[in-house]
Design a protein around this motif. Structure first.
Motif, PDB file in Angstrom:
ATOM      1  N   GLY A   1       0.790  -1.227   0.000  1.00 30.50           N
ATOM      2  CA  GLY A   1       0.000   0.000   0.000  1.00 30.50           C
ATOM      3  C   GLY A   1       0.822   1.276   0.000  1.00 30.50           C
ATOM      4  N   THR A   2       2.149   1.138  -0.022  1.00 31.31           N
ATOM      5  CA  THR A   2       3.025   2.309   0.047  1.00 31.31           C
ATOM      6  C   THR A   2       2.857   3.223  -1.163  1.00 31.31           C
ATOM      7  N   TRP A   3       2.819   2.647  -2.364  1.00 30.74           N
ATOM      8  CA  TRP A   3       2.737   3.448  -3.593  1.00 30.74           C
ATOM      9  C   TRP A   3       1.527   4.372  -3.566  1.00 30.74           C
ATOM     10  N   GLU A   4       0.392   3.838  -3.177  1.00 30.80           N
ATOM     11  CA  GLU A   4      -0.838   4.634  -3.144  1.00 30.80           C
ATOM     12  C   GLU A   4      -0.720   5.791  -2.155  1.00 30.80           C
ATOM     13  N   LYS A   5      -0.114   5.529  -0.995  1.00 31.02           N
ATOM     14  CA  LYS A   5       0.058   6.580   0.009  1.00 31.02           C
ATOM     15  C   LYS A   5       1.030   7.651  -0.480  1.00 31.02           C
ATOM     16  N   VAL A   6       2.067   7.219  -1.198  1.00 31.00           N
ATOM     17  CA  VAL A   6       3.037   8.176  -1.732  1.00 31.00           C
ATOM     18  C   VAL A   6       2.380   9.091  -2.765  1.00 31.00           C
ATOM     19  N   MET A   7       1.590   8.513  -3.642  1.00 34.69           N
ATOM     20  CA  MET A   7       0.910   9.311  -4.659  1.00 34.69           C
ATOM     21  C   MET A   7      -0.031  10.324  -4.013  1.00 34.69           C
ATOM     22  N   GLU A   8      -0.739   9.902  -2.979  1.00 30.72           N
ATOM     23  CA  GLU A   8      -1.635  10.807  -2.266  1.00 30.72           C
ATOM     24  C   GLU A   8      -0.839  11.899  -1.559  1.00 30.72           C
ATOM     25  N   GLY A   9       0.290  11.511  -0.972  1.00 32.28           N
ATOM     26  CA  GLY A   9       1.136  12.481  -0.284  1.00 32.28           C
ATOM     27  C   GLY A   9       1.689  13.534  -1.232  1.00 32.28           C
ATOM     28  N   MET A  10       2.132  13.115  -2.404  1.00 32.20           N
ATOM     29  CA  MET A  10       2.656  14.065  -3.383  1.00 32.20           C
ATOM     30  C   MET A  10       1.555  15.005  -3.867  1.00 32.20           C
ATOM     31  N   LYS A  11       0.368  14.462  -4.060  1.00 33.54           N
ATOM     32  CA  LYS A  11      -0.768  15.292  -4.471  1.00 33.54           C
ATOM     33  C   LYS A  11      -1.067  16.347  -3.412  1.00 33.54           C
ATOM     34  N   ASN A  12      -1.075  15.946  -2.154  1.00 38.83           N
ATOM     35  CA  ASN A  12      -1.336  16.889  -1.069  1.00 38.83           C
ATOM     36  C   ASN A  12      -0.271  17.979  -1.016  1.00 38.83           C
ATOM     37  N   ALA A  13       0.981  17.577  -1.208  1.00 39.85           N
ATOM     38  CA  ALA A  13       2.085  18.538  -1.165  1.00 39.85           C
ATOM     39  C   ALA A  13       1.941  19.588  -2.261  1.00 39.85           C
ATOM     40  N   VAL A  14       1.668  19.136  -3.470  1.00 35.87           N
ATOM     41  CA  VAL A  14       1.543  20.058  -4.601  1.00 35.87           C
ATOM     42  C   VAL A  14       0.342  20.983  -4.422  1.00 35.87           C
ATOM     43  N   GLU A  15      -0.770  20.429  -3.966  1.00 41.39           N
ATOM     44  CA  GLU A  15      -1.977  21.239  -3.800  1.00 41.39           C
ATOM     45  C   GLU A  15      -1.833  22.285  -2.707  1.00 41.39           C
ATOM     46  N   GLU A  16      -0.908  22.054  -1.772  1.00 42.17           N
ATOM     47  CA  GLU A  16      -0.661  23.048  -0.722  1.00 42.17           C
ATOM     48  C   GLU A  16       0.503  23.971  -1.073  1.00 42.17           C
ATOM     49  N   GLY A  17       0.952  23.893  -2.326  1.00 41.25           N
ATOM     50  CA  GLY A  17       1.955  24.828  -2.803  1.00 41.25           C
ATOM     51  C   GLY A  17       3.386  24.489  -2.453  1.00 41.25           C
ATOM     52  N   LEU A  18       3.646  23.251  -2.024  1.00 40.17           N
ATOM     53  CA  LEU A  18       5.013  22.849  -1.700  1.00 40.17           C
ATOM     54  C   LEU A  18       5.764  22.461  -2.968  1.00 40.17           C
ATOM     55  N   TYR A  19       7.028  22.846  -3.037  1.00 38.24           N
ATOM     56  CA  TYR A  19       7.854  22.422  -4.164  1.00 38.24           C
ATOM     57  C   TYR A  19       8.170  20.939  -3.985  1.00 38.24           C
ATOM     58  N   LEU A  20       7.948  20.150  -5.022  1.00 29.60           N
ATOM     59  CA  LEU A  20       8.103  18.699  -4.938  1.00 29.60           C
ATOM     60  C   LEU A  20       9.297  18.226  -5.749  1.00 29.60           C
ATOM     61  N   GLN A  21      10.180  17.508  -5.086  1.00 32.57           N
ATOM     62  CA  GLN A  21      11.293  16.840  -5.759  1.00 32.57           C
ATOM     63  C   GLN A  21      11.103  15.339  -5.590  1.00 32.57           C
ATOM     64  N   VAL A  22      11.240  14.585  -6.667  1.00 26.73           N
ATOM     65  CA  VAL A  22      11.085  13.133  -6.604  1.00 26.73           C
ATOM     66  C   VAL A  22      12.464  12.485  -6.624  1.00 26.73           C
ATOM     67  N   ASN A  23      12.744  11.676  -5.613  1.00 31.01           N
ATOM     68  CA  ASN A  23      14.005  10.940  -5.526  1.00 31.01           C
ATOM     69  C   ASN A  23      13.789   9.486  -5.922  1.00 31.01           C
ATOM     70  N   ILE A  24      14.725   8.945  -6.670  1.00 32.29           N
ATOM     71  CA  ILE A  24      14.638   7.551  -7.109  1.00 32.29           C
ATOM     72  C   ILE A  24      15.886   6.803  -6.652  1.00 32.29           C
ATOM     73  N   ALA A  25      15.686   5.694  -5.955  1.00 30.76           N
ATOM     74  CA  ALA A  25      16.799   4.824  -5.580  1.00 30.76           C
ATOM     75  C   ALA A  25      17.043   3.869  -6.745  1.00 30.76           C
ATOM     76  N   LEU A  26      18.082   4.135  -7.519  1.00 35.59           N
ATOM     77  CA  LEU A  26      18.345   3.335  -8.709  1.00 35.59           C
ATOM     78  C   LEU A  26      18.876   1.952  -8.349  1.00 35.59           C
ATOM     79  N   SER A  27      18.404   0.969  -9.089  1.00 32.43           N
ATOM     80  CA  SER A  27      18.872  -0.402  -8.920  1.00 32.43           C
ATOM     81  C   SER A  27      18.672  -1.138 -10.244  1.00 32.43           C
ATOM     82  N   LYS A  28      19.104  -2.368 -10.303  1.00 34.34           N
ATOM     83  CA  LYS A  28      18.904  -3.168 -11.508  1.00 34.34           C
ATOM     84  C   LYS A  28      17.419  -3.415 -11.764  1.00 34.34           C
ATOM     85  N   LEU A  29      16.618  -3.250 -10.723  1.00 29.34           N
ATOM     86  CA  LEU A  29      15.187  -3.521 -10.849  1.00 29.34           C
ATOM     87  C   LEU A  29      14.431  -2.430 -11.587  1.00 29.34           C
ATOM     88  N   ASN A  30      14.940  -1.193 -11.548  1.00 26.36           N
ATOM     89  CA  ASN A  30      14.197  -0.109 -12.196  1.00 26.36           C
ATOM     90  C   ASN A  30      14.983   0.625 -13.277  1.00 26.36           C
TER      91      ASN A  30
END
Length: 217
Positions: free
Chosen positions: A187-216
């Motif tokens: 359920g983490t992905w869904e919560k993250v998407m909701e969290g990012m939406k809330n951040a943007v709607e409240e005017g926060l600057y959003l930076q997305v970090n990606i942990a790179l691995s062979k999987l992605n």
């Protein structure tokens, strides 16, 4: 205990013109290559973009000097196998007075203007807002590095009211099941998407970090 250094004259210097020019050159090159059109939202966020990109040297990521990252907690609500914290192994946070002393120490370095608060998951600390205020009073621009699962609408409003520079949220996969597996909690992905939406709607600057691995890659 001091209420924060008055070092804003050292820490909040104007953005060097060369950084703005390099950002603009990168944007123009991207526009030429892709046909992308400048948006007012992008232009308005340019100032925060430069601050959040502190220490980054890749194209399009020219910001302030390298910044310190302060781990304010070892607790976390996720169980990421690639992380030293791995949720639940630490039960207590560093005392608030200890965190204040660390900020005081960091503030003695005039080159440091951006302070990133991280963990563990920093939003697990109920006194995180006090820490943000203290860091701001010490002259720092503040970014919260978070896994994004705890950014409720109320939390986003509080962070926005404190005028933080932005939130850096971890998102490693566009596929929910892969992200959840990588982060160790369903359920983490869904919560993250909701969290990012809330951040943007409240005017926060959003930076997305990606942990790179062979999987992605």
């Amino acid at each position: 205990m001091r209420s924060g250094f008055k070092t804003s004259s050292l820490l909040r210097r104007k953005t060097p013109p060369t950084l703005i020019m390099r950002q603009a050159a990168t944007a123009l090159a991207f526009k030429t290559a892709t046909g992308w059109k400048f948006e007012d939202r992008w232009l308005k966020s340019l100032g925060k973009m430069l601050k959040v990109a502190a220490g980054a040297k890749a194209a399009g990521c020219f910001g302030y000097e390298p910044h310190p990252v302060l781990e304010v907690t070892g607790r976390c609500n996720l169980k990421c196998p690639h992380c030293e914290v791995r949720g639940g192994e630490v039960e207590k946070d560093p005392p608030l007075t200890h965190v204040y002393r660390m900020i005081d120490s960091i503030a003695t370095v005039p080159e440091f203007r951006m302070l990133v608060l991280t963990g563990g998951e920093p939003l697990l600390r109920q006194d995180i807002y006090k820490i943000i205020k203290y860091a701001k009073n010490s002259g720092f621009e503040v970014t919260i590095a978070t896994n994004g699962t705890l950014i409720s609408r109320e939390t986003a409003k509080k962070l926005s009211s404190l005028d933080i520079t932005g939130v850096a949220v971890s998102l490693d996969f566009i596929e929910p099941e892969l992200h959840d597996k990588f982060r160790g909690v369903s359920g983490t992905w869904e919560k993250v998407m909701e969290g990012m939406k809330n951040a943007v709607e409240e005017g926060l600057y959003l930076q997305v970090n990606i942990a790179l691995s062979k999987l992605n890659l």
